[in-house]
Design an enzyme around this catalytic site. Structure first.
Site, mmCIF file in Angstrom:
data_model
loop_
_atom_site.group_PDB
_atom_site.id
_atom_site.type_symbol
_atom_site.label_atom_id
_atom_site.label_comp_id
_atom_site.label_asym_id
_atom_site.label_seq_id
_atom_site.Cartn_x
_atom_site.Cartn_y
_atom_site.Cartn_z
ATOM 1 N N GLY A 1 13.608 2.877 56.881
ATOM 2 C CA GLY A 1 14.105 1.832 57.770
ATOM 3 C C GLY A 1 14.663 2.342 59.085
ATOM 4 C CG HIS A 2 16.975 6.127 59.521
ATOM 5 N ND1 HIS A 2 17.073 7.148 60.426
ATOM 6 C CD2 HIS A 2 16.494 6.654 58.387
ATOM 7 C CE1 HIS A 2 16.669 8.271 59.847
ATOM 8 N NE2 HIS A 2 16.309 7.993 58.600
ATOM 9 C CB CYS B 1 19.953 28.362 67.061
ATOM 10 S SG CYS B 1 20.368 30.086 67.034
ATOM 11 C CB THR C 1 22.533 -3.365 42.281
ATOM 12 O OG1 THR C 1 22.919 -3.497 40.918
ATOM 13 C CG2 THR C 1 22.799 -4.669 43.006
ATOM 14 C CG ASN D 1 8.949 15.644 61.405
ATOM 15 O OD1 ASN D 1 7.901 16.097 60.930
ATOM 16 N ND2 ASN D 1 10.093 16.293 61.327
ATOM 17 C CD GLN E 1 9.248 10.495 62.698
ATOM 18 O OE1 GLN E 1 9.316 9.702 63.638
ATOM 19 N NE2 GLN E 1 10.314 11.148 62.259
ATOM 20 N N GLY F 1 13.349 7.423 52.918
ATOM 21 C CA GLY F 1 12.015 8.004 52.914
ATOM 22 C C GLY F 1 11.895 9.130 51.910
ATOM 23 C CB THR F 2 14.178 11.918 51.036
ATOM 24 O OG1 THR F 2 14.234 12.426 52.375
ATOM 25 C CG2 THR F 2 14.196 13.080 50.067
#
Lengths: 296, 402
Positions: free
Chosen positions: B200-201, B325, B237, B151, B179, B72-73
């Protein structure tokens, strides 16, 4: 997920001395709600002996903030105020078998709460001059404010300078872009431009003899701790910024060797005010330098 | 009972059918789709099929509008940098204050290089200020880039309408839909959206595969130049196994679209209602009436998120938090800050994100686990006394900055 030691987890899951303390006569409230960590430390001090008879905490914060608070109360119970004031943030981190670099500020907050609580008991006002910025160097836990202040105070101009003065950038080097950016900003203030090809200014002057004495002294100071764990350390040689040592007994080749060397290196850097590498020599020595070991 | 995974906005488990479809492309079907021989030919056909599957999921008019990328990035960077390079006279970008770092960090970097970035703010529910957006649209703007769904909170932006507005002003429109794809029905052929990023993930395909949708005739400059893969718009590729996996995942996502928006949504609502019914001083963040069906973001006041996550993790429950944190930064989530959520609540936000694999019994277990964890941490909190916060908590505990 953070790589917390078992001890950090244990103190987080089962915090000691949590909750309000009736009859507390020294209270320190420190932290920053914007950063998400704040702590109230409550002390019961015996006025005659100035001994801390009880210590409790309340903490708004993450796992390591709660664990650091819990550790702090355990460390200082039974100490006199002066003894307690000598407790450093490194002592708190050591008590917990170390903290991730991003989390060292939790131990700093603990020490500051202690100073504030003691000041409160003594009727003094405690002010904090320490300002924390965004973490830049993750290997040595150095933040942007410290880097910026150091560049200003010492007229630094190169990344190497910054590493020499603050340690930042002395490990994996991933933060060099960030350091260059800070340099660019500060240099622009004094009407200069950052020049990546500039030579580093010479390290702060300390005569050779004085320097080696300082190294010896620092290692001597650390020996009792190592000997308590059945190990020992000897200074072999000093070669520029490489300090060769041999580890003996339980320290040598043990899994904690990298951690031990990292600790020695940290103390030496603090004592000398320059970046040095502690390199183990001898049968079990690792091939790589300890800058890598500290990252591990 | 096994662990419970409610962090599906971070990443999802690969569907077993996705993995099955991928396996041959690691072994016998190892050819390069660009090759002339039969080894390559079959692989080329598999990539073509996957492209059509993705095309169907997002409602693209042509299969050539689907460009496979690595994530995505990469899709976000490609889209924004392409708009700038194709229109060098335009030196401004419009985006929002609540974008993913994939867009915000790039925008910040471009700002240093001399571009002007307009960051449109949101209200307390995370809804975009459309008037402010309209006011910034001008011939100086190279691209407007807004996420389809947030997100952290799941809040949905009206990107179709925003794309129309951009189009009227002659400005290109990109949406980071990482998202949204797979959770919301999307029909790009009937929108003015020029570019869209997906990953995809996030929809049960593997990591390392993304897509940039590029509407036909949108002016484009590639990020990676080299071979003629993806019609020269993304050289390198092809990651064939992952592309095949994404194709199957896209088909499965379409099959489960109704399930996601009924059953998963119901479980999400039960989780949120169940927790809020038991825990005082807690509230859902974001636009709760207009958000992703799988996401609930709950702020627990006066405690800190990482501590909540650690205790949840101990009970085998995985979620995520907007606290400073958890990210190692000094500030809590920029999304919470943009919505004006006070620090005492922003640090205590927990995001629960479900998937079609989530089960009712898991939701019940989480509803039972959360209240005692919150109570336990509040007992440690300097803002809390007994069963409620201190009166005027921010005055009762006002630490000196350290």
């Amino acid at each position: 997920m953070w790589d917390y030691s078992e001890k950090v987890k244990e103190h987080f899951y089962n915090p000691r001395n949590a909750g309000p303390l009736d009859g507390a006569n020294g209270i320190g409230d420190v932290g920053s709600i914007s950063c998400g960590d704040a702590l109230r430390l409550m002390l019961k001090v015996d006025p005659d002996s100035e001994r801390i008879t009880d210590a409790h905490f309340q903490t708004f914060g993450c796992g390591s903030a709660i664990a650091s608070s819990s550790a702090l109360t355990e460390i200082i119970k039974g100490m006199t105020l002066d003894e307690a004031l000598a407790v450093s943030n490194q002592d708190i981190a050591d008590y917990l078998d170390g903290l991730p670099p991003e989390k060292m500020h939790c131990s700093v907050m603990g020490r500051e709460a202690l100073q504030a609580a003691v000041a409160n008991y003594r009727g003094e006002t405690w002010t904090d001059e320490h300002e924390e910025g965004a973490l830049v160097c993750k290997c040595f836990a150095i933040d942007a404010v410290l880097i910026e202040d150091t560049i200003r105070a010492n007229n630094l101009g190169t990344v190497e300078d910054v590493t020499n003065y603050t340690k930042a950038g002395g490990g994996c080097a991933a933060c060099h872009e960030g350091i260059e950016e800070i340099l660019g900003r500060v240099l622009a203030e004094r009407g200069e431009r950052f020049d990546p090809t500039a030579k580093a200014t010479p390290a702060p002057a300390m005569g050779n003899l004085a320097r080696i004495r300082k190294i010896e002294q620092t290692i001597e100071q650390m020996r009792p701790t190592l000997q308590r764990d059945g190990g020992d350390i000897d200074l072999i040689d000093v070669d520029g910024n490489r300090i060769l040592v041999s580890l003996k007994g339980a320290c040598s080749g043990c899994q904690m060797e990298a951690v031990t060397l990292g600790g020695v290196q940290q103390k030496l850097i603090e004592a000398l005010g320059e970046f040095v590498k502690v390199v183990p020599v001898g049968a079990h020595a690792h091939a790589h330098g300890s800058a890598c070991a500290t990252e591990a | 009972m096994g662990p419970i995974y409610l962090d599906n906005n971070a990443t999802t488990q690969c569907d077993p059918r996705v993995i099955d479809a991928m396996m041959p492309y690691f072994t016998e079907q190892f050819g390069n789709p660009s090759s002339m021989h039969s080894f390559g030919n079959k692989v080329g056909l598999a990539v073509k099929k996957a492209r059509a599957q993705v095309q169907t999921l997002i409602g693209a008019e042509h299969d050539s509008e689907v460009i496979f990328t690595s994530c995505g990035t990469e899709s976000d960077s490609t889209a924004i940098l392409s708009a700038l390079r194709a229109q060098p006279e335009r030196k401004e970008i419009i985006t929002s204050t609540v974008e993913h770092p994939a867009v915000l960090s790039l925008a910040e970097h471009l700002e240093k290089e001399g571009y002007t970035v307009h960051r449109i703010g949101v209200d307390g529910q995370g809804r975009i200020d459309l008037d402010a957006y309209r006011a910034k649209l001008s011939p100086n703007v190279a691209i407007a880039s807004f996420m389809w769904a947030n997100n952290e909170t799941g809040t949905i932006f009206p990107v179709e309408r925003m794309a129309e507005m951009a189009h009227e002003a002659g400005v290109m429109f990109h949406t980071d839909a990482v998202q949204a794809v797979g959770k919301l029905p999307i029909d790009l052929r009937n929108t003015r959206i020029d570019m869209l990023s997906l990953s995809g993930h996030k929809l049960h395909a593997p990591k390392g595969i993304g897509v940039l949708y590029l509407k036909r005739s949108t002016r484009f400059r590639p990020l990676l130049r080299g071979g003629h893969q993806e019609r020269g718009r993304r050289a390198g590729t092809e990651n064939v196994p992952a592309i095949v996996g994404l194709g199957v995942a896209a088909e499965l996502a379409l099959e489960h679209m109704a399930f996601e928006n009924t059953t998963v949504k119901r479980m999400r609502d039960q989780l949120q209602d169940g927790i809020l019914a038991q825990v005082p001083n807690a509230f859902a963040t974001g636009d709760v009436d207009n958000r992703l069906p799988n996401t609930a973001n709950i702020a627990f006041e006066y405690i800190e998120g990482e501590a909540i996550l650690l205790l949840l993790n101990k009970e085998g429950i995985a979620a995520s938090s907007g606290s400073a944190c958890t990210s190692g930064s000094l500030e809590p989530s920029h999304v919470m800050r943009a919505m004006g959520i006070p620090y005492t609540a922003a640090h205590g936000t927990v995001r629960f994100s479900l998937s079609r694999h989530t089960r009712d019994c898991e939701i019940e277990r989480v509803i039972q686990a959360v209240p005692p964890i919150v109570a336990r941490l509040r007992k440690l909190s300097p803002y809390w006394a007994g069963d409620r916060p201190l009166a005027e908590p921010e005055k009762a505990f006002a630490p000196s900055y350290a």
